[in-house]
Each structure stands twice: as C-alpha cells, then as structure tokens.
Design an enzyme around this catalytic site. Structure first.
Site, PDB file in Angstrom:
ATOM      1  CG  LEU A 105      47.500 -15.583  45.141  1.00  0.00           C
ATOM      2  CD1 LEU A 105      48.300 -16.211  44.012  1.00  0.00           C
ATOM      3  CD2 LEU A 105      46.006 -15.689  44.856  1.00  0.00           C
ATOM      4  CB  ILE A 150      43.674 -14.658  49.936  1.00  0.00           C
ATOM      5  CG1 ILE A 150      43.835 -13.190  49.527  1.00  0.00           C
ATOM      6  CG2 ILE A 150      42.277 -15.172  49.627  1.00  0.00           C
ATOM      7  CD1 ILE A 150      43.760 -12.945  48.023  1.00  0.00           C
ATOM      8  CG  ASP A 161      53.825 -15.337  28.878  1.00  0.00           C
ATOM      9  OD1 ASP A 161      54.644 -14.514  28.428  1.00  0.00           O
ATOM     10  OD2 ASP A 161      53.522 -16.390  28.290  1.00  0.00           O
ATOM     11  CB  SER A 171      42.564 -27.592  23.343  1.00  0.00           C
ATOM     12  OG  SER A 171      42.532 -26.659  24.410  1.00  0.00           O
ATOM     13  CD  GLU A 185      49.597 -16.213  31.425  1.00  0.00           C
ATOM     14  OE1 GLU A 185      49.353 -15.776  30.291  1.00  0.00           O
ATOM     15  OE2 GLU A 185      50.113 -17.329  31.643  1.00  0.00           O
ATOM     16  CB  ALA A 198      46.034 -28.033  31.925  1.00  0.00           C
ATOM     17  CD  GLU A 213      46.189 -30.116  25.580  1.00  0.00           C
ATOM     18  OE1 GLU A 213      45.768 -29.723  24.503  1.00  0.00           O
ATOM     19  OE2 GLU A 213      47.001 -29.446  26.255  1.00  0.00           O
TER      20      GLU A 213
HETATM   21  P1  GTP Z   1      50.590 -16.865  24.446  1.00  0.00           P
HETATM   22  O1  GTP Z   1      51.225 -15.752  23.731  1.00  0.00           O
HETATM   23  O2  GTP Z   1      50.811 -18.213  23.845  1.00  0.00           O
HETATM   24  O3  GTP Z   1      50.944 -16.839  25.909  1.00  0.00           O
HETATM   25  O4  GTP Z   1      49.056 -16.611  24.262  1.00  0.00           O
HETATM   26  P2  GTP Z   1      48.080 -15.827  25.187  1.00  0.00           P
HETATM   27  O5  GTP Z   1      48.779 -14.739  25.888  1.00  0.00           O
HETATM   28  O6  GTP Z   1      46.818 -15.521  24.417  1.00  0.00           O
HETATM   29  O7  GTP Z   1      47.828 -16.890  26.265  1.00  0.00           O
HETATM   30  P3  GTP Z   1      46.626 -17.870  26.534  1.00  0.00           P
HETATM   31  O8  GTP Z   1      45.534 -17.096  27.168  1.00  0.00           O
HETATM   32  O9  GTP Z   1      46.287 -18.686  25.342  1.00  0.00           O
HETATM   33  O10 GTP Z   1      47.302 -18.806  27.616  1.00  0.00           O
HETATM   34  C1  GTP Z   1      48.604 -19.258  27.474  1.00  0.00           C
HETATM   35  C2  GTP Z   1      48.920 -20.272  28.556  1.00  0.00           C
HETATM   36  O11 GTP Z   1      47.731 -20.966  28.979  1.00  0.00           O
HETATM   37  C3  GTP Z   1      49.843 -21.330  28.039  1.00  0.00           C
HETATM   38  O12 GTP Z   1      51.164 -20.969  28.275  1.00  0.00           O
HETATM   39  C4  GTP Z   1      49.420 -22.577  28.831  1.00  0.00           C
HETATM   40  O13 GTP Z   1      50.019 -22.570  30.112  1.00  0.00           O
HETATM   41  C5  GTP Z   1      47.933 -22.360  29.010  1.00  0.00           C
HETATM   42  N1  GTP Z   1      47.134 -22.943  27.894  1.00  0.00           N
HETATM   43  C6  GTP Z   1      46.411 -22.278  26.976  1.00  0.00           C
HETATM   44  N2  GTP Z   1      45.786 -23.115  26.123  1.00  0.00           N
HETATM   45  C7  GTP Z   1      46.107 -24.364  26.520  1.00  0.00           C
HETATM   46  C8  GTP Z   1      45.772 -25.690  26.035  1.00  0.00           C
HETATM   47  O14 GTP Z   1      45.037 -25.883  25.062  1.00  0.00           O
HETATM   48  N3  GTP Z   1      46.326 -26.746  26.725  1.00  0.00           N
HETATM   49  C9  GTP Z   1      47.130 -26.583  27.822  1.00  0.00           C
HETATM   50  N4  GTP Z   1      47.617 -27.673  28.418  1.00  0.00           N
HETATM   51  N5  GTP Z   1      47.466 -25.353  28.287  1.00  0.00           N
HETATM   52  C10 GTP Z   1      46.975 -24.265  27.654  1.00  0.00           C
HETATM   53 MG    MG Z   2      51.247 -16.931  27.712  1.00  0.00          MG
END
Ligand code: GTP
Ligand code: MG
Length: 215
Positions: free
Chosen positions: A38, A41, A88, A130, A155, A167, A170
C-alpha cells in the site's frame, strides 16, 4: 495477577500456548507485506501526481485473548483449525482522502499477482444498518516459512477520513455505553453518518474542480 489469569485461560484453551504464539508470526509478516504494498502504491502516485491518496495506514494483530473470545463467540473449536476460520486476525485500516481513492487503491492492490481476493464487502454503496461505511477486503498472501508456503488471510478496511471519524466515535460511544445507547441515539448516529457521506461527495467534487483547473 490479571495477566496470569488470562494466560491460564489461554493455556487451558490452547494446550500448547507456545504453539499459539508461534502461529502469530505469519500474520505479522502478512501485515508487513500488505502495508509495504500500500505504501508503494501511494508512493508511486505521489511521484507521478504530487498527490498522495492515502492519509494513514494502521495495522493490528488480534491478541491471543481476543482470538479465544471470538472463537468462543462464534462456536469454533479452540484449536489451530478454529483459528483458520477467522479472517481478521491480521487487520489493516487504510484511511484515504477522497471517496474515489478507495476503489482506485483497492484495484491497484488487487493487481498484485500474489494477492488473492477472498471476500469483498462494499459497505459504501450498501451501508450497514448502523450507518457504517467502508470497503472491506479479505485477501490471502503467501508467506514463505521454513516448512513451506502458507496462505494467510488479512482483513483490509478502506475508508475516507470522514468515514473513519464516524466509525471511531460510534465505536467509542457504543464501547463505553453499550447498554445505554437507545434507539433515538442510534437514529441520530445514522443521520451523522449520512451527513458525513454527503460531505465526502462534496469534497470529492471540490477536489475534481480544483484538479481540472490545474491540469
Ligand atoms: P465479525 O465476525 O464481527 O468480524 O463480522 P464480519 O466478518 O462479518 O465483519 P464485518 O464485515 O461486519 O466487519 C467487522 C469489522 O468492521 C468490525 O470489527 C469493525 O471494525 C467494523 N465495523 C462493522 N460494523 C461496524 C459498525 O456498525 N460500527 C463501527 N464503528 N465499526 C463497524
Ligand atoms: Mg471482523
């Protein structure tokens, strides 16, 4: 004392705690590789256009404690195989200046032949309930170890400064007040996210106008 208790919990979960620590090394290496790509780039674009699209890159490796917590939460076995279900453990956050930079950077990264895209979640065109916006990629990187090549997931979260601001705040609000954030506050937070998305669009247009003028 607390550290000792946590370590005992880990030792019970993973029979060989030392093995768990050893398993973290490829994730660290994968993070360094993606970060270097990155930065390269960004550097290339900076040399060409005197414009650097990346504002900041952050990286983190999940702590052994968080890995155990997540395996428990998801119902995965607390073994090496369970760990392979987590995408992740290695995480990189790329904060860009403008919204168009996000797709551009991700396209350039995926041109690298050693990077394999596993999953793409476009929370920019399709924000979360959210109000959360970012582009998430899970990629696999080959890591050369003394025992051979292993493919390690990383990730990558790509977002603008405005998306990152939202983010972070929040997360802060929810993290500290998980049970007291009511429905009305969630609605207000969503409104903030929408306003910030409008600001991102406006900023992109201003950048474009300025860019066209100076071309
Ligand atoms: P997990 O198993 O929870 O990691 O779910 P997932 O693999 O489906 O991940 P997802 O795509 O929901 O993204 C997870 C990461 O994105 C979180 O660890 C946060 O860093 C970020 N994230 C996702 N949703 C939110 C949100 O509503 N608010 C904030 N602040 N961060 C979020
Ligand atoms: Mg995650």
């Amino acid at each position: 004392m607390i550290v000792k208790v946590k370590k005992m919990k880990l030792e019970q979960a993973f029979k060989d705690y030392k093995q768990l620590r050893q398993m973290m090394y490829p994730y660290r290496t994968a993070t360094h590789i993606i970060k270097a790509k990155l930065e390269s780039i960004d550097d290339e674009l900076k040399c060409e256009n005197t414009y650097s699209p990346i504002h900041m890159i952050q990286s983190r490796i999940k702590s052994p404690e968080s890995i155990i917590d997540k395996l428990e939460r998801k119902g995965y076995p607390k073994t090496n195989n369970g760990m392979k279900c987590l995408n992740d453990i290695a995480g990189i956050r790329v904060v860009c200046h403008y919204i168009n930079d996000i797709q551009y950077i991700s396209q350039l990264l995926l041109l690298h032949e050693d990077i394999r895209l596993i999953k793409k979640s476009n929370y920019i065109d399709y924000p979360k309930e959210s109000g959360y916006r970012s582009l998430h990629l899970v990629v696999k990187v080959p890591i050369y170890t003394k025992d051979g090549i292993i493919s390690v997931p990383v990730e990558i979260q790509l977002r603008t400064i405005a998306m990152d601001c939202w983010a972070s705040l929040e997360h802060e609000l929810y993290y500290k007040n998980h049970y007291t954030v009511c429905e009305d506050m969630s609605r207000q937070l969503k409104e903030c996210a929408e306003q910030m998305a409008k600001t991102d669009d406006k900023m992109q247009k201003i950048y474009q106008q300025l860019h066209n003028k100076t071309q």
